[in-house]
Design a protein around this motif. Structure first.
Motif, PDB file in Angstrom:
ATOM      1  N   PHE A 148      44.105  -3.291 -89.233  1.00 35.84           N
ATOM      2  CA  PHE A 148      42.844  -2.614 -88.946  1.00 35.84           C
ATOM      3  C   PHE A 148      42.382  -1.796 -90.146  1.00 35.84           C
ATOM      4  O   PHE A 148      41.204  -1.812 -90.498  1.00 35.84           O
ATOM      5  CB  PHE A 148      42.956  -1.717 -87.715  1.00 35.84           C
ATOM      6  CG  PHE A 148      42.895  -2.460 -86.412  1.00 35.84           C
ATOM      7  CD1 PHE A 148      42.011  -3.515 -86.225  1.00 35.84           C
ATOM      8  CD2 PHE A 148      43.716  -2.092 -85.358  1.00 35.84           C
ATOM      9  CE1 PHE A 148      41.956  -4.196 -85.023  1.00 35.84           C
ATOM     10  CE2 PHE A 148      43.665  -2.763 -84.154  1.00 35.84           C
ATOM     11  CZ  PHE A 148      42.787  -3.817 -83.980  1.00 35.84           C
ATOM     12  N   ARG A 149      43.317  -1.095 -90.795  1.00 36.97           N
ATOM     13  CA  ARG A 149      42.955  -0.327 -91.990  1.00 36.97           C
ATOM     14  C   ARG A 149      42.433  -1.258 -93.088  1.00 36.97           C
ATOM     15  O   ARG A 149      41.418  -0.993 -93.714  1.00 36.97           O
ATOM     16  CB  ARG A 149      44.153   0.476 -92.503  1.00 36.97           C
ATOM     17  CG  ARG A 149      44.238   1.847 -91.865  1.00 36.97           C
ATOM     18  CD  ARG A 149      45.297   2.712 -92.557  1.00 36.97           C
ATOM     19  NE  ARG A 149      46.326   3.016 -91.564  1.00 36.97           N
ATOM     20  CZ  ARG A 149      47.579   2.593 -91.570  1.00 36.97           C
ATOM     21  NH1 ARG A 149      48.024   1.885 -92.567  1.00 36.97           N
ATOM     22  NH2 ARG A 149      48.413   2.897 -90.609  1.00 36.97           N
ATOM     23  N   TYR A 150      43.147  -2.354 -93.274  1.00 37.27           N
ATOM     24  CA  TYR A 150      42.725  -3.326 -94.286  1.00 37.27           C
ATOM     25  C   TYR A 150      41.329  -3.869 -93.970  1.00 37.27           C
ATOM     26  O   TYR A 150      40.458  -3.924 -94.839  1.00 37.27           O
ATOM     27  CB  TYR A 150      43.735  -4.476 -94.369  1.00 37.27           C
ATOM     28  CG  TYR A 150      43.272  -5.626 -95.205  1.00 37.27           C
ATOM     29  CD1 TYR A 150      43.295  -5.551 -96.596  1.00 37.27           C
ATOM     30  CD2 TYR A 150      42.781  -6.792 -94.612  1.00 37.27           C
ATOM     31  CE1 TYR A 150      42.852  -6.615 -97.380  1.00 37.27           C
ATOM     32  CE2 TYR A 150      42.335  -7.850 -95.388  1.00 37.27           C
ATOM     33  CZ  TYR A 150      42.375  -7.763 -96.757  1.00 37.27           C
ATOM     34  OH  TYR A 150      41.930  -8.807 -97.521  1.00 37.27           O
ATOM     35  N   LEU A 151      41.132  -4.267 -92.705  1.00 35.20           N
ATOM     36  CA  LEU A 151      39.831  -4.814 -92.310  1.00 35.20           C
ATOM     37  C   LEU A 151      38.723  -3.765 -92.427  1.00 35.20           C
ATOM     38  O   LEU A 151      37.618  -4.070 -92.883  1.00 35.20           O
ATOM     39  CB  LEU A 151      39.889  -5.357 -90.878  1.00 35.20           C
ATOM     40  CG  LEU A 151      40.712  -6.636 -90.700  1.00 35.20           C
ATOM     41  CD1 LEU A 151      40.836  -6.991 -89.225  1.00 35.20           C
ATOM     42  CD2 LEU A 151      40.091  -7.789 -91.471  1.00 35.20           C
ATOM     43  N   ASN A 152      39.024  -2.531 -92.035  1.00 37.13           N
ATOM     44  CA  ASN A 152      38.027  -1.461 -92.168  1.00 37.13           C
ATOM     45  C   ASN A 152      37.663  -1.234 -93.630  1.00 37.13           C
ATOM     46  O   ASN A 152      36.485  -1.078 -93.969  1.00 37.13           O
ATOM     47  CB  ASN A 152      38.526  -0.159 -91.539  1.00 37.13           C
ATOM     48  CG  ASN A 152      38.412  -0.164 -90.030  1.00 37.13           C
ATOM     49  OD1 ASN A 152      37.588  -0.876 -89.467  1.00 37.13           O
ATOM     50  ND2 ASN A 152      39.232   0.628 -89.373  1.00 37.13           N
ATOM     51  N   ASN A 153      38.678  -1.228 -94.499  1.00 36.45           N
ATOM     52  CA  ASN A 153      38.409  -1.062 -95.929  1.00 36.45           C
ATOM     53  C   ASN A 153      37.575  -2.223 -96.461  1.00 36.45           C
ATOM     54  O   ASN A 153      36.645  -2.033 -97.242  1.00 36.45           O
ATOM     55  CB  ASN A 153      39.713  -0.942 -96.728  1.00 36.45           C
ATOM     56  CG  ASN A 153      40.386   0.394 -96.517  1.00 36.45           C
ATOM     57  OD1 ASN A 153      39.746   1.375 -96.161  1.00 36.45           O
ATOM     58  ND2 ASN A 153      41.684   0.441 -96.737  1.00 36.45           N
ATOM     59  N   LYS A 154      37.924  -3.424 -96.034  1.00 38.83           N
ATOM     60  CA  LYS A 154      37.196  -4.603 -96.475  1.00 38.83           C
ATOM     61  C   LYS A 154      35.748  -4.552 -95.985  1.00 38.83           C
ATOM     62  O   LYS A 154      34.813  -4.842 -96.738  1.00 38.83           O
ATOM     63  CB  LYS A 154      37.885  -5.876 -95.979  1.00 38.83           C
ATOM     64  CG  LYS A 154      37.354  -7.135 -96.605  1.00 38.83           C
ATOM     65  CD  LYS A 154      38.239  -8.315 -96.296  1.00 38.83           C
ATOM     66  CE  LYS A 154      37.734  -9.532 -97.042  1.00 38.83           C
ATOM     67  NZ  LYS A 154      38.620 -10.664 -96.919  1.00 38.83           N
ATOM     68  N   ILE A 155      35.569  -4.173 -94.737  1.00 30.47           N
ATOM     69  CA  ILE A 155      34.211  -4.044 -94.176  1.00 30.47           C
ATOM     70  C   ILE A 155      33.435  -2.987 -94.951  1.00 30.47           C
ATOM     71  O   ILE A 155      32.275  -3.203 -95.318  1.00 30.47           O
ATOM     72  CB  ILE A 155      34.276  -3.704 -92.671  1.00 30.47           C
ATOM     73  CG1 ILE A 155      34.743  -4.928 -91.878  1.00 30.47           C
ATOM     74  CG2 ILE A 155      32.919  -3.229 -92.167  1.00 30.47           C
ATOM     75  CD1 ILE A 155      35.068  -4.644 -90.427  1.00 30.47           C
ATOM     76  N   ASP A 156      34.065  -1.838 -95.200  1.00 31.78           N
ATOM     77  CA  ASP A 156      33.390  -0.778 -95.960  1.00 31.78           C
ATOM     78  C   ASP A 156      32.993  -1.264 -97.346  1.00 31.78           C
ATOM     79  O   ASP A 156      31.890  -0.991 -97.823  1.00 31.78           O
ATOM     80  CB  ASP A 156      34.292   0.458 -96.074  1.00 31.78           C
ATOM     81  CG  ASP A 156      34.436   1.201 -94.758  1.00 31.78           C
ATOM     82  OD1 ASP A 156      33.612   0.968 -93.844  1.00 31.78           O
ATOM     83  OD2 ASP A 156      35.370   2.015 -94.641  1.00 31.78           O
ATOM     84  N   THR A 157      33.885  -2.003 -97.990  1.00 29.28           N
ATOM     85  CA  THR A 157      33.592  -2.535 -99.324  1.00 29.28           C
ATOM     86  C   THR A 157      32.412  -3.501 -99.267  1.00 29.28           C
ATOM     87  O   THR A 157      31.492  -3.419-100.081  1.00 29.28           O
ATOM     88  CB  THR A 157      34.826  -3.261 -99.900  1.00 29.28           C
ATOM     89  OG1 THR A 157      35.915  -2.340 -99.956  1.00 29.28           O
ATOM     90  CG2 THR A 157      34.552  -3.821-101.272  1.00 29.28           C
ATOM     91  N   GLN A 158      32.441  -4.395 -98.294  1.00 30.50           N
ATOM     92  CA  GLN A 158      31.365  -5.379 -98.184  1.00 30.50           C
ATOM     93  C   GLN A 158      30.044  -4.718 -97.814  1.00 30.50           C
ATOM     94  O   GLN A 158      28.990  -5.103 -98.318  1.00 30.50           O
ATOM     95  CB  GLN A 158      31.739  -6.471 -97.185  1.00 30.50           C
ATOM     96  CG  GLN A 158      32.828  -7.377 -97.714  1.00 30.50           C
ATOM     97  CD  GLN A 158      33.222  -8.475 -96.750  1.00 30.50           C
ATOM     98  OE1 GLN A 158      32.858  -8.452 -95.585  1.00 30.50           O
ATOM     99  NE2 GLN A 158      33.996  -9.433 -97.243  1.00 30.50           N
TER     100      GLN A 158
END
Length: 127
Positions: free
Chosen positions: A43-53
């Motif tokens: 979830f942290r990874y996906l949240n970071n990825k979403i924030d980056t995108q």
């Protein structure tokens, strides 16, 4: 005695079953905790990825807005130039129309003079 032995065997069996259940429960809890830990990491990874995108999209949108602003400015400039050209063409057309009207008026005046002359000659001939 048989009862004591049966109770003892049952007790030992139950204790063994409880130990196995306790060990299996601990093992299952460890797996569940590992799954939760991995899930939190995912979830942290996906949240970071979403924030980056999302950040990249915002940046791209900003660039597109700037490009659109430039394009709109250029279009407005071209429209202004076209309006000036149209105004100049309209002025030329108006000038040419005025010249043609003058020529037509001049020719009409000449024709009217000729007609008057012909009428006068006809009148003079009848006399």
């Amino acid at each position: 005695m048989k009862e004591i032995l049966t109770k003892a065997i049952k007790k030992v069996t139950l204790e063994l079953i409880y130990e196995v259940v306790d060990e299996r429960t601990k093992s299952i809890l460890e797996v569940v905790n590992e799954i939760r830990r991995r899930q939190e990491e995912d979830f942290r990874y996906l949240n970071n990825k979403i924030d980056t995108q999302v950040g990249q999209l915002r940046q791209e949108m900003g660039q597109l807005r700037q490009e659109m602003g430039r394009e709109i400015g250029e279009l407005r400039q071209e429209i202004g130039q076209l309006r000036q050209e149209i105004t100049q063409l309209n002025q030329k057309i108006d000038t040419q129309i005025a010249q043609l009207n003058q020529k037509i008026d001049s020719q009409i005046a000449q024709l009217n003079q000729r007609i008057d002359t012909v009428i006068q000659l006809l009148i003079d001939l009848k006399k």
